[in-house]
Design a protein around this motif. Sequence first.
Motif, PDB file in Angstrom:
ATOM      1  N   LEU A   1       0.799  -1.223   0.000  1.00 57.04           N
ATOM      2  CA  LEU A   1       0.000   0.000   0.000  1.00 57.04           C
ATOM      3  C   LEU A   1       0.831   1.272   0.000  1.00 57.04           C
ATOM      4  N   GLY A   2       2.127   1.153   0.233  1.00 58.26           N
ATOM      5  CA  GLY A   2       2.984   2.327   0.150  1.00 58.26           C
ATOM      6  C   GLY A   2       3.282   3.008   1.465  1.00 58.26           C
ATOM      7  N   GLY A   3       3.192   2.286   2.581  1.00 58.52           N
ATOM      8  CA  GLY A   3       3.576   2.869   3.852  1.00 58.52           C
ATOM      9  C   GLY A   3       2.521   2.731   4.927  1.00 58.52           C
ATOM     10  N   GLU A   4       2.934   3.037   6.164  1.00 58.28           N
ATOM     11  CA  GLU A   4       2.061   2.855   7.316  1.00 58.28           C
ATOM     12  C   GLU A   4       0.843   3.780   7.297  1.00 58.28           C
ATOM     13  N   GLU A   5       1.008   4.981   6.750  1.00 59.41           N
ATOM     14  CA  GLU A   5      -0.137   5.896   6.685  1.00 59.41           C
ATOM     15  C   GLU A   5      -1.240   5.319   5.811  1.00 59.41           C
ATOM     16  N   ALA A   6      -0.840   4.725   4.676  1.00 53.58           N
ATOM     17  CA  ALA A   6      -1.819   4.106   3.789  1.00 53.58           C
ATOM     18  C   ALA A   6      -2.490   2.914   4.465  1.00 53.58           C
ATOM     19  N   VAL A   7      -1.709   2.134   5.210  1.00 55.42           N
ATOM     20  CA  VAL A   7      -2.278   0.994   5.929  1.00 55.42           C
ATOM     21  C   VAL A   7      -3.317   1.469   6.943  1.00 55.42           C
ATOM     22  N   ALA A   8      -2.992   2.529   7.671  1.00 52.61           N
ATOM     23  CA  ALA A   8      -3.940   3.067   8.651  1.00 52.61           C
ATOM     24  C   ALA A   8      -5.232   3.515   7.978  1.00 52.61           C
ATOM     25  N   ALA A   9      -5.099   4.123   6.796  1.00 54.68           N
ATOM     26  CA  ALA A   9      -6.286   4.573   6.070  1.00 54.68           C
ATOM     27  C   ALA A   9      -7.133   3.389   5.631  1.00 54.68           C
ATOM     28  N   VAL A  10      -6.481   2.317   5.156  1.00 54.85           N
ATOM     29  CA  VAL A  10      -7.203   1.121   4.732  1.00 54.85           C
ATOM     30  C   VAL A  10      -7.927   0.486   5.917  1.00 54.85           C
ATOM     31  N   LYS A  11      -7.246   0.400   7.050  1.00 59.50           N
ATOM     32  CA  LYS A  11      -7.886  -0.183   8.229  1.00 59.50           C
ATOM     33  C   LYS A  11      -9.124   0.615   8.626  1.00 59.50           C
ATOM     34  N   GLY A  12      -9.009   1.937   8.540  1.00 60.84           N
ATOM     35  CA  GLY A  12     -10.162   2.766   8.852  1.00 60.84           C
ATOM     36  C   GLY A  12     -11.302   2.552   7.885  1.00 60.84           C
ATOM     37  N   HIS A  13     -10.961   2.401   6.595  1.00 61.76           N
ATOM     38  CA  HIS A  13     -11.986   2.162   5.577  1.00 61.76           C
ATOM     39  C   HIS A  13     -12.663   0.815   5.808  1.00 61.76           C
ATOM     40  N   VAL A  14     -11.853  -0.205   6.102  1.00 59.85           N
ATOM     41  CA  VAL A  14     -12.408  -1.534   6.338  1.00 59.85           C
ATOM     42  C   VAL A  14     -13.350  -1.516   7.535  1.00 59.85           C
ATOM     43  N   ALA A  15     -12.911  -0.869   8.600  1.00 60.26           N
ATOM     44  CA  ALA A  15     -13.742  -0.810   9.802  1.00 60.26           C
ATOM     45  C   ALA A  15     -15.090  -0.153   9.522  1.00 60.26           C
ATOM     46  N   ALA A  16     -15.081   0.800   8.576  1.00 61.01           N
ATOM     47  CA  ALA A  16     -16.317   1.531   8.282  1.00 61.01           C
ATOM     48  C   ALA A  16     -17.229   0.797   7.308  1.00 61.01           C
ATOM     49  N   THR A  17     -16.675  -0.124   6.516  1.00 64.27           N
ATOM     50  CA  THR A  17     -17.462  -0.725   5.444  1.00 64.27           C
ATOM     51  C   THR A  17     -17.740  -2.218   5.609  1.00 64.27           C
ATOM     52  N   LEU A  18     -16.891  -2.936   6.320  1.00 61.10           N
ATOM     53  CA  LEU A  18     -17.078  -4.376   6.448  1.00 61.10           C
ATOM     54  C   LEU A  18     -17.990  -4.715   7.617  1.00 61.10           C
ATOM     55  N   ALA A  19     -18.778  -5.748   7.443  1.00 58.10           N
ATOM     56  CA  ALA A  19     -19.657  -6.187   8.522  1.00 58.10           C
ATOM     57  C   ALA A  19     -18.853  -6.549   9.770  1.00 58.10           C
ATOM     58  N   ILE A  20     -17.693  -7.147   9.585  1.00 56.01           N
ATOM     59  CA  ILE A  20     -16.900  -7.577  10.729  1.00 56.01           C
ATOM     60  C   ILE A  20     -16.102  -6.426  11.335  1.00 56.01           C
ATOM     61  N   GLY A  21     -15.916  -5.355  10.567  1.00 55.34           N
ATOM     62  CA  GLY A  21     -15.363  -4.127  11.100  1.00 55.34           C
ATOM     63  C   GLY A  21     -13.869  -4.072  11.331  1.00 55.34           C
ATOM     64  N   ARG A  22     -13.100  -4.963  10.706  1.00 55.59           N
ATOM     65  CA  ARG A  22     -11.651  -4.965  10.914  1.00 55.59           C
ATOM     66  C   ARG A  22     -10.966  -5.790   9.839  1.00 55.59           C
ATOM     67  N   LEU A  23      -9.644  -5.630   9.754  1.00 53.27           N
ATOM     68  CA  LEU A  23      -8.853  -6.513   8.913  1.00 53.27           C
ATOM     69  C   LEU A  23      -8.737  -7.882   9.577  1.00 53.27           C
ATOM     70  N   GLY A  24      -8.483  -8.893   8.772  1.00 55.72           N
ATOM     71  CA  GLY A  24      -8.283 -10.226   9.309  1.00 55.72           C
ATOM     72  C   GLY A  24      -6.879 -10.415   9.844  1.00 55.72           C
ATOM     73  N   ARG A  25      -6.697 -11.473  10.619  1.00 59.10           N
ATOM     74  CA  ARG A  25      -5.386 -11.829  11.160  1.00 59.10           C
ATOM     75  C   ARG A  25      -4.843 -13.034  10.406  1.00 59.10           C
ATOM     76  N   PRO A  26      -3.535 -13.121  10.192  1.00 59.55           N
ATOM     77  CA  PRO A  26      -2.959 -14.287   9.504  1.00 59.55           C
ATOM     78  C   PRO A  26      -3.382 -15.608  10.134  1.00 59.55           C
ATOM     79  N   GLU A  27      -3.524 -15.634  11.443  1.00 62.83           N
ATOM     80  CA  GLU A  27      -3.908 -16.862  12.133  1.00 62.83           C
ATOM     81  C   GLU A  27      -5.298 -17.336  11.725  1.00 62.83           C
ATOM     82  N   GLU A  28      -6.139 -16.408  11.294  1.00 64.42           N
ATOM     83  CA  GLU A  28      -7.489 -16.787  10.871  1.00 64.42           C
ATOM     84  C   GLU A  28      -7.467 -17.476   9.512  1.00 64.42           C
ATOM     85  N   ILE A  29      -6.519 -17.123   8.670  1.00 69.35           N
ATOM     86  CA  ILE A  29      -6.323 -17.853   7.416  1.00 69.35           C
ATOM     87  C   ILE A  29      -5.723 -19.225   7.712  1.00 69.35           C
TER      88      ILE A  29
END
Length: 250
Positions: free
Chosen positions: A193-221
């Motif tokens: 994504l091009g850096g930590e700021e972009a990652v933070a923005a993606v996490k915020g977007h995911v939290a706002a749009t996904l039913a589960i409200g967060r990114l997944g964890r590698p352990e869940e895969i």
Amino acid sequence: MEQLEGKTAVVTGGSTGIGLATAVRLAAEGAYVFITGRRKAELDAAVEIIGTAKATAVAGDISNMADLDRLYDAVRGRGQGLDVLFANAATAAFVPLEQITEEHFDQTFGVNVRGTLFTVQKALPLFNDRASVILNASTAAEKGMEAFGTYAASKAAVRSFARTWANELKGRGIRVNSVSPGGIDTPGLADTLGGEEAVAAVKGHVAATLAIGRLGRPEEIAAVVAFLASEQSSYVLGANWYIDGGENQI
């Protein structure tokens, strides 16, 4: 008794992120795990995490045929065949259509498509009866995310491989399935994504749009891969498992 007791597994891209989490889980379930990746220092650190008595690291790039041969020579040398293959290694970059170069295309398809194909093909002589192959696809294969077209197309090819190879290998009792993760919080996310700021923005977007409200964890895969690797999934063939927090479902 662990569900993979006495089994031998290979995890490509096993030094970090989803690959490492899966290698840890498979070893915890009783498997002896071979991991591969391009960075020796990270591989050595991964073996320490997995357990030196439970894992072997073989440095290499899955798009390099000689590196794949070295990996499978190591597996062959252990003398117990191969029961589980998680073809996980991949590369990703955001590049819009007008900026795609031959180098970007060749790198993406060289690793994600060509590398995955030969990772599985070269394992064929080693597979034991009732072996399980799990390919790492992506929800990107079914979405039209801007600037992600090359990666998405490569992962669509991986999903297609799972269907075809499930048919081709069923006569040997080998099951082939794929997993399609959505957004997963891995160390490689910042690079893509091009850096930590972009990652933070993606996490915020995911939290706002996904039913589960967060990114997944590698352990869940890893938990789903372990299920597909085991006899608990003995009636699952050619399937694609979405692990996406509802991204493509709700």
